[in-house]
Write an enzyme that holds these catalytic residues in place. Structure first.
Site, PDB file in Angstrom:
ATOM      1  N   GLU A  99       0.810  -1.232   0.000  1.00  0.00           N
ATOM      2  CA  GLU A  99       0.000   0.000   0.000  1.00  0.00           C
ATOM      3  C   GLU A  99       0.828   1.260   0.000  1.00  0.00           C
ATOM      4  O   GLU A  99       0.544   2.200  -0.742  1.00  0.00           O
ATOM      5  CB  GLU A  99      -0.917   0.049   1.231  1.00  0.00           C
ATOM      6  CG  GLU A  99      -2.208  -0.706   1.101  1.00  0.00           C
ATOM      7  CD  GLU A  99      -2.009  -2.182   1.296  1.00  0.00           C
ATOM      8  OE1 GLU A  99      -0.896  -2.587   1.647  1.00  0.00           O
ATOM      9  OE2 GLU A  99      -2.971  -2.943   1.093  1.00  0.00           O
ATOM     10  N   HIS A 123     -10.780  -4.720  10.253  1.00  0.00           N
ATOM     11  CA  HIS A 123     -11.498  -4.431   9.021  1.00  0.00           C
ATOM     12  C   HIS A 123     -12.671  -3.502   9.253  1.00  0.00           C
ATOM     13  O   HIS A 123     -13.491  -3.314   8.365  1.00  0.00           O
ATOM     14  CB  HIS A 123     -12.009  -5.721   8.373  1.00  0.00           C
ATOM     15  CG  HIS A 123     -10.941  -6.484   7.670  1.00  0.00           C
ATOM     16  ND1 HIS A 123     -10.116  -7.363   8.316  1.00  0.00           N
ATOM     17  CD2 HIS A 123     -10.544  -6.483   6.376  1.00  0.00           C
ATOM     18  CE1 HIS A 123      -9.266  -7.884   7.457  1.00  0.00           C
ATOM     19  NE2 HIS A 123      -9.503  -7.368   6.270  1.00  0.00           N
TER      20      HIS A 123
END
Lengths: 407, 433
Positions: free
Chosen positions: A143, A212
Site C-alpha cells: 500500500e 477491518h
C-alpha cells in the site's frame, strides 16, 4: 492483512439487526428467478425501508420491490416510465469512474485486485477488460508504495484513482498520504499538483473484526492539503466520484462496506456534485441532526420514530468531512438552535469532535443547548454481533438523544 | 491469464570473484572498492531471453574492470578515451559547481543565513554528475534530503537553490520547501524528501507515467527515464523493496541509484545490514545489480550510460550501487565523531575532482588554464547566487495560504455561503484555516 471475502457475503449484513423485525416486512413477489440470490434490506435515501432480492451483476430481469410505508401494489413492475435508471451504489461508483475514464485518458485506477478480479466490491468490474491492464492496474500488496506511485504519477501528469481494498489498509500508506499527498503542492511552491483520488470501503461492517472495521476519517482529517468526502447514496456516490476525479486537489473518498448494495434511481444525464457541499436530507424545525455515511440511515430510521412522536428533525448529510460546509450547517443551526451529531467515527478526535468545535466556534450564539455528539465507542470493534451493535450508534439512542435535547 | 506484464524471469546471479581485500583492518573492511564484480546469468526461461540477457549482462558487468582497463590503455596509447574534451569540461564544471556550492552553504549556515537541517554532498559529486549529465531535460530525478547538488546538476539555477536555502520567495519552491525539499517542474526535479525511502515510490510513479504515456496515450516517442537517488540506510527500508518489485514487474523506465556512503548518520552500514552488498538485491527482484566506484565520475558515467540506455529502450530498471563517501558530517549539525579518521583520509585521497583532473591532464584533454577559468567562473557564479539570495525578499504574508490547495475551493464554504478562498483574508494570508 488482505482478507479475501465474497462481495455477496459481506453484503448480506443486515443494517438494523437489533431494532428491526424482519417478520414485519412485506416480502416481494418476484417475476422470475434464476441463479442464486441473496436477500438483504435496502434503505432508500428517502428513508423508506425496502426489501429486495439481489442477483449477481448480470441479471437481466427487472425485479419487484415493495415499500412498507406505501404498501405499493406488489405486482407492479419497476416501471420504465420514470426518468433515470436504477442501480446499486457500487454500480453507481463504477458508472462515475467509467464515465471519467472515458472522458479523460489520463484517469487510471490502481489497487489490489481492481483489474482482473474486478475489485473486491466490484466497483471496477469490467474496467480492465475495457481499458487494459495498465490503465486498471493490479498492484502487489504494497500500500505505501503503490499509493506513493499514484502520487508520483499524479505529479507527472496522470489522474490516478487509488483503491484501498479496505480503508484500514491505507494505514500502511499513511507515510505517503500525510507526507506527500497532502504536502507536496505546498512544499514545491505550487509547482506540482496532485489530482489523486484515494478511495475505498471503511466503517463497521457485519462482524468483520476490529481491523477491518476502522474509520480512518478521524486519522486523516488533520492532514493539511487534502479533502475528504463520504458518500452515502448511489446518487451522491456517482456525483462525488466524478467530482473527486475532476478535482485538482487530492481527495479521499470514503465509502462504507454495508452501503454498496443500496439501490436508487439516478438521472441518466451527466451530473457532478460539489465536493464541499453538504446534503439536506430532510428539512425540519426542531433539531439539526448532522451525520454522514451509514449513520444517515440510522438517523432516518430514528427520524420516522421521532416524527411519530411529534418531533420535526432536520437531517443533514454533511458529505464533506474536510472541509465542513459551514453554510448549510450554520443555516440549519440558526433555524433550529439545537444540534445533534451522529457519526460512526470514534468518540475521541473524530469527525464529530471537530464538527462540535467548528460549530461552537462559529455559531455559539445561536445554540439553545450544548451540542450533543453520538459517536461509536472507543472500543476496537468486537467480532461478536451483539457487542458490535453496542459499539455503534443505534436508532433508539438517536431518538433518546433528540428527546433529551429538545426538553 | 496473459497480462501485459509477465515479467521475464531472469535470475542473474552475481558472484564475487577476486576477493583481493586491500584492507588494513581485519574483518570490518567494507567489501567493494577493490573488487571486480561479474554478473553471470544463470538459467533463465528461454534461450533467446538468456542470450539477450547474457549480452546485456556482460556489457553491464565488471564495469569497474572494463573502465579500469580502458583508463590504463588510454593513458598509454591515447585512444579509447572515456570522454571527449567538451564532455570533460562539462563534467568538470558540474563537479566543481557541486563542491563550491556546498562549501558556500556551510559558510552561510554558520553565518546564520540558513537554518534547520542542511545535508551537504561534498565527496559524492561523482554520482550526481555521472548520472544526471546524461539525462534529458524531460527525464525526472528524485532525490533525498541531500539534494542540493542533484538540483544543480539537473539544471536548477544556483541562484534559485541558494534563495530557497535562505528561505526567500525567489527560491525554487518560493522558500516553502527548504534544503530538504528542492523541486523544479521546469527541470523535472521531483523532490527533495525528508523521510528516507518516501521518494522511491514517487520516482516509481514518474516512471509509470512515462510507460503509461507510451503505451496508453500512444505517445510513441515518450522514452523518459527516471533516476532515483537514495542512500545505504534506505536500502533497509520496505519502500525500497516494494518499489524494486513493482519496477521490475512492470519493466518501468527507472534507475535506482544507491549512494552508499557507508554511514546513516552514525549508523555504519555494516552494523545495520545483514548483507551489505546492496547491488546483490537487484537480481533477487529480476533486475541487474551493478556495483561501481562512486568516487570516480567517469566510471559512474559508463555505468549510467548503460543503465539509462536500458531504461530508455524499455528493458526495465537497474539497481546501481555507487560506493562513495561524504567528506562532511551527515548534516551541519553532526559533530561527525564516530567515523575513523583513517577512513576519511583514504577517501579524501580519492577525491572525485582530483581524479577527474588527473585523468584529463594525463590524456592531454585540457590545459591547466582552462580548468582554472572554470574554477573562477564557478566561484563567481556561487558568489552571485549568494548575493542574489541575500537581496531577495522574504516571503510576504500573502504567500501563507496560496499553495495549500491547487484548487483553493478546498478550503470549503464559509458561514456566509461563499467559498472561503474568496475572502480577501486568504489572499492576504491572515485568514485562519
Amino acid at each position: 492483512m488482505a482478507a479475501t471475502f465474497q462481495v455477496l457475503g459481506a453484503a448480506t449484513g443486515l443494517f438494523f439487526s437489533g431494532s428491526f423485525d424482519p417478520q414485519r416486512l412485506h416480502l416481494p413477489s418476484i417475476r422470475s428467478v434464476s441463479e442464486r440470490r441473496t436477500g438483504f434490506l435496502v434503505v432508500r435515501s428517502d428513508g423508506h425501508i425496502v426489501s429486495s432480492w439481489n442477483f449477481p451483476a448480470r441479471r437481466t430481469q427487472q425485479f419487484i420491490t415493495s415499500s412498507i410505508a406505501t404498501k405499493a401494489n406488489e405486482a407492479a413492475s419497476a416501471t420504465t416510465s420514470k426518468p433515470g435508471h436504477e442501480l446499486l451504489l457500487f454500480e453507481a461508483l463504477r458508472e462515475g469512474l467509467e464515465e471519467e475514464m472515458e472522458r479523460d485518458p489520463c484517469v487510471c485506477v490502481m489497487g489490489e485486485d481492481v483489474g482482473h478480479y474486478g475489485g473486491s466490491y466490484k466497483v471496477t468490474k469490467g474496467l480492465a477488460e475495457k481499458y487494459g491492464d495498465l490503465r486498471v492496474l493490479d498492484t502487489p500488496i504494497a500500500e505505501n508504495s503503490f499509493t506513493g506511485m499514484g502520487i508520483g504519477a499524479a505529479m507527472t501528469g496522470l489522474r490516478p484513482v487509488v483503491e484501498g481494498m479496505n480503508m484500514g489498509f491505507l494505514l500502511l500508506a499513511f507515510n505517503q498520504i500525510s507526507n506527500n499527498c497532502g504536502m507536496l503542492h505546498y512544499t514545491s511552491g505550487g509547482q506540482f499538483k496532485i489530482p489523486i483520488v484515494i478511495r475505498g470501503p471503511g466503517g463497521v461492517g457485519r462482524q468483520l473484526g476490529a481491523e477491518h472495521s476502522q474509520r480512518l476519517e478521524s486519522y486523516f482529517q488533520s492532514i493539511p492539503g487534502i479533502q475528504m468526502v463520504a458518500c452515502s447514496t448511489p446518487y451522491n456516490a456517482k456525483g462525488l466520484m466524478k467530482a473527486a476525479i475532476r478535482s485538482e486537489n487530492p481527495v479521499i473518498l470514503f465509502e462504507h462496506v454495508l452501503l454498496y448494495n443500496l439501490k436508487e434511481r439516478i438521472p441518466d444525464e451527466e451530473y457532478v456534485l460539489s465536493l464541499e457541499e453538504a446534503e439536506m436530507v430532510r428539512p425540519g424545525e426542531h433539531v439539526t441532526i448532522l451525520t454522514y455515511s451509514r449513520m444517515r440511515y440510522h438517523v432516518m430510521q430514528a427520524a420516522k420514530t421521532l416524527v411519530n412522536k411529534g418531533y420535526d428533525p432536520e437531517v443533514i448529510d454533511i458529505r464533506s468531512l474536510k472541509p465542513f460546509d459551514l453554510y448549510t450547517i450554520g443555516s440549519s443551526v440558526k433555524k433550529t438552535h439545537r444540534v445533534l451529531i451522529v457519526e460512526e467515527c470514534m468518540r475521541t478526535g473524530g469527525i464529530g469532535a471537530s464538527l462540535t468545535a467548528a460549530i461552537t466556534e462559529n455559531f455559539h450564539d445561536h445554540l439553545d443547548a450544548p451540542i450533543m455528539c453520538l459517536s461509536s465507542q472507543d472500543v476496537p470493534t468486537p467480532y461478536a454481533g451483539t457487542l458490535e451493535n453496542w459499539t455503534v450508534v443505534q436508532p433508539a439512542q438517536i431518538v433518546t438523544a433528540v428527546e433529551q435535547l429538545c426538553q | 491469464m496473459a497480462t501485459a506484464f509477465s515479467s521475464i524471469n531472469v535470475v542473474q546471479h552475481a558472484r564475487c570473484d577476486n576477493f583481493s581485500v586491500a584492507s588494513r583492518k581485519p574483518s570490518s573492511a567494507f567489501l567493494g572498492s577493490t573488487y571486480s564484480i561479474r554478473l553471470s546469468p544463470s538459467a533463465s526461461r528461454s534461450a533467446s531471453v538468456s542470450a539477450a540477457v547474457n549480452r546485456k549482462a556482460s556489457s553491464v558487468s565488471a564495469v569497474s574492470e572494463v573502465v579500469k582497463e580502458k583508463k590504463q590503455k588510454s593513458v598509454s596509447s591515447g585512444s579509447n578515451l572515456l570522454i571527449t574534451k567538451e564532455e570533460g569540461l562539462e563534467v568538470y564544471e558540474d563537479v566543481v559547481l557541486g563542491r563550491v556550492f556546498e562549501d558556500m552553504c556551510a559558510q552561510m549556515y554558520y553565518r546564520g543565513k540558513m537554518f534547520g537541517f542542511v545535508h551537504l554532498y561534498n565527496g559524492q559529486e561523482a554520482v550526481s554528475t555521472g548520472f544526471i549529465k546524461l539525462l534529458k531535460k524531460e527525464d525526472c530525478v528524485v532525490s533525498t534530503y541531500r539534494d542540493h547538488v542533484h538540483a544543480l546538476s539537473k539544471g536548477v539555477p544556483a541562484r534559485e537553490v541558494m534563495s530557497e536555502l535562505f528561505g526567500k520567495t525567489t527560491g525554487c519552491c518560493r522558500g516553502q520547501g527548504g534544503s530538504m525539499h528542492m523541486f523544479s517542474k521546469e527541470h523535472n526535479l521531483i523532490g527533495g524528501f525528508a523521510f528516507i525511502g518516501e521518494g522511491i515510490p514517487i520516482a516509481t510513479g514518474a516512471a509509470f507515467t512515462s510507460k503509461y504515456r507510451r503505451e496508453v496515450l500512444k505517445e510513441a516517442d515518450c522514452d523518459h527515464v527516471t533516476v532515483a537517488f537514495f542512500g545505504d540506510g534506505t536500502c533497509n527500508n520496505g519502500q525500497f523493496y516494494e518499489c524494486l518489485n513493482m519496477a521490475a514487474l512492470w519493466k518501468l523506465p527507472i534507475v535506482f541509484v544507491v549512494e552508499n556512503n557507508l554511514w546513516a548518520i552514525g549508523m555504519s552500514h555494516l552494523r545495520s545490514t545483514s548483507d551489505p552488498e546492496i547491488w546483490k538485491k537487484g537480481p533477487a527482484f529480476g533486475m541487474p545489480g551493478v556495483h561501481v566506484d562512486g568516487m570516480d565520475v567517469l566510471k559512474v558515467r559508463e555505468v549510467a550510460k548503460e543503465a539509462i540506455g536500458r531504461a530508455r529502450r524499455g528493458e526495465g530498471p537497474t539497481l546501481v550501487e555507487c560506493e562513495t563517501y561524504r567528506f562532511r558530517g551527515h548534516s551541519l549539525a553532526d559533530p561527525d565523531e564516530l567515523r575513523d579518521p583513517d577512513e576519511k583520509a583514504r577517501y579524501a585521497a580519492r577525491d572525485p575532482i582530483a581524479a577527474l583532473k588527473k585523468y584529463m591532464f594525463e590524456n592531454n584533454l585540457v590545459k591547466e588554464a582552462e580548468l582554472k577559468a572554470i574554477d573562477k567562473k564557478i566561484d563567481e557564479l556561487v558568489e552571485d547566487a549568494v548575493e542574489f539570495a541575500d537581496e531577495s525578499p522574504q516571503p510576504s504574508r500573502s504567500q501563507l495560504l496560496e499553495n495549500v490547495f491547487a484548487d483553493p475551493k478546498g478550503f470549503g464554504i464559509g458561514p456566509d455561503g461563499r467559498y472561503r478562498c474568496e475572502d480577501p483574508k486568504f489572499t492576504e494570508g491572515t485568514a485562519h484555516v
